[in-house]
Write a protein that holds these residues in place. Structure first.
Motif, PDB file in Angstrom:
ATOM      1  N   GLU A  41     -11.604   0.709   0.702  1.00 41.16           N
ATOM      2  CA  GLU A  41     -10.829   1.710   1.434  1.00 41.16           C
ATOM      3  C   GLU A  41      -9.543   1.086   1.968  1.00 41.16           C
ATOM      4  O   GLU A  41      -9.483  -0.113   2.252  1.00 41.16           O
ATOM      5  CB  GLU A  41     -11.647   2.313   2.578  1.00 41.16           C
ATOM      6  N   ASP A  42      -8.499   1.899   2.064  1.00 42.38           N
ATOM      7  CA  ASP A  42      -7.213   1.423   2.564  1.00 42.38           C
ATOM      8  C   ASP A  42      -7.346   1.045   4.031  1.00 42.38           C
ATOM      9  O   ASP A  42      -7.915   1.799   4.826  1.00 42.38           O
ATOM     10  CB  ASP A  42      -6.138   2.512   2.412  1.00 42.38           C
ATOM     11  N   VAL A  44      -5.883  -2.220   7.226  1.00 38.72           N
ATOM     12  CA  VAL A  44      -5.224  -3.473   7.577  1.00 38.72           C
ATOM     13  C   VAL A  44      -6.226  -4.287   8.382  1.00 38.72           C
ATOM     14  O   VAL A  44      -6.885  -3.758   9.279  1.00 38.72           O
ATOM     15  CB  VAL A  44      -3.941  -3.222   8.407  1.00 38.72           C
ATOM     16  N   TYR A  73      -3.433  -6.393   3.990  1.00 39.41           N
ATOM     17  CA  TYR A  73      -3.077  -4.987   3.824  1.00 39.41           C
ATOM     18  C   TYR A  73      -3.724  -4.504   2.533  1.00 39.41           C
ATOM     19  O   TYR A  73      -3.477  -5.074   1.461  1.00 39.41           O
ATOM     20  CB  TYR A  73      -1.552  -4.863   3.768  1.00 39.41           C
ATOM     21  N   ILE A  74      -4.577  -3.500   2.626  1.00 37.44           N
ATOM     22  CA  ILE A  74      -5.290  -2.972   1.457  1.00 37.44           C
ATOM     23  C   ILE A  74      -4.833  -1.529   1.236  1.00 37.44           C
ATOM     24  O   ILE A  74      -4.942  -0.701   2.140  1.00 37.44           O
ATOM     25  CB  ILE A  74      -6.816  -2.983   1.683  1.00 37.44           C
ATOM     26  N   SER A  75      -4.304  -1.253   0.048  1.00 36.82           N
ATOM     27  CA  SER A  75      -3.837   0.099  -0.263  1.00 36.82           C
ATOM     28  C   SER A  75      -3.838   0.322  -1.771  1.00 36.82           C
ATOM     29  O   SER A  75      -3.279  -0.488  -2.519  1.00 36.82           O
ATOM     30  CB  SER A  75      -2.418   0.290   0.286  1.00 36.82           C
ATOM     31  N   HIS A  76      -4.463   1.406  -2.213  1.00 32.24           N
ATOM     32  CA  HIS A  76      -4.453   1.828  -3.623  1.00 32.24           C
ATOM     33  C   HIS A  76      -4.832   0.693  -4.581  1.00 32.24           C
ATOM     34  O   HIS A  76      -4.115   0.419  -5.538  1.00 32.24           O
ATOM     35  CB  HIS A  76      -3.091   2.404  -3.997  1.00 32.24           C
ATOM     36  N   ARG A  78      -4.678  -2.416  -4.226  1.00 27.21           N
ATOM     37  CA  ARG A  78      -3.803  -3.592  -4.132  1.00 27.21           C
ATOM     38  C   ARG A  78      -4.048  -4.241  -2.774  1.00 27.21           C
ATOM     39  O   ARG A  78      -4.170  -3.555  -1.766  1.00 27.21           O
ATOM     40  CB  ARG A  78      -2.329  -3.194  -4.255  1.00 27.21           C
TER      41      ARG A  78
END
Length: 140
Positions: A41-42, A44, A73-76, A78
């Motif tokens: 999951e997205d 920080v 930082y975790i998003s999409h 990445r």
């Protein structure tokens, strides 16, 4: 079965430590180790000094690094890890780390402001971590 991967970039203040695909990373979060896998999951995550471990593929050995404070930082699918320092345990200069530890201990013995005290404490913790990690990789 093969491991799903995600894009990982580990950036220190002086270099890009790693940039590539990864299957899993374990980071030193403030409240303990946190594992991140693909499609996490997205979010920080604040991180402390410690050891980061990651695998590019399931059959790979763990790649390890000693890192300073930072965040993830975790998003999409990445993951970007920003840290003040990152180095492989085998690259740690023991003499330099021991000198830094001595400097930090001496600074703690002197009268300091609260801010200077916390900086000295952080320097000492970082030097002790580097020496601990370097000790695991000494050539006998």
């Amino acid at each position: 079965m093969h491991m799903n991967t995600f894009s990982l970039k580990v950036i220190a203040s002086d270099k890009v430590f790693f940039d590539g695909k990864c299957g899993i990373i374990i980071v030193p979060a403030l409240d303990g180790e946190q594992a991140i896998m693909s499609h996490h999951e997205d979010m920080v995550i604040a991180t402390r000094e410690g050891e980061v471990r990651f695998k590019e593929k399931e059959e790979d050995d763990w790649t390890k690094a000693v890192v300073g404070v930072g965040c993830v930082y975790i998003s999409h699918n990445r993951v970007i890890m920003l840290v003040d320092t990152a180095e492989r345990p085998e690259d740690i200069d023991r003499v330099r780390a021991e000198a830094a530890l001595e400097r930090a201990q001496e600074q703690l013995r002197q009268k300091q402001s609260i801010q200077e005290y916390h900086v000295s404490q952080a320097s000492m913790a970082r030097a002790m971590l580097r020496l601990k990690e370097a000790g695991k990789y000494e050539v006998k």
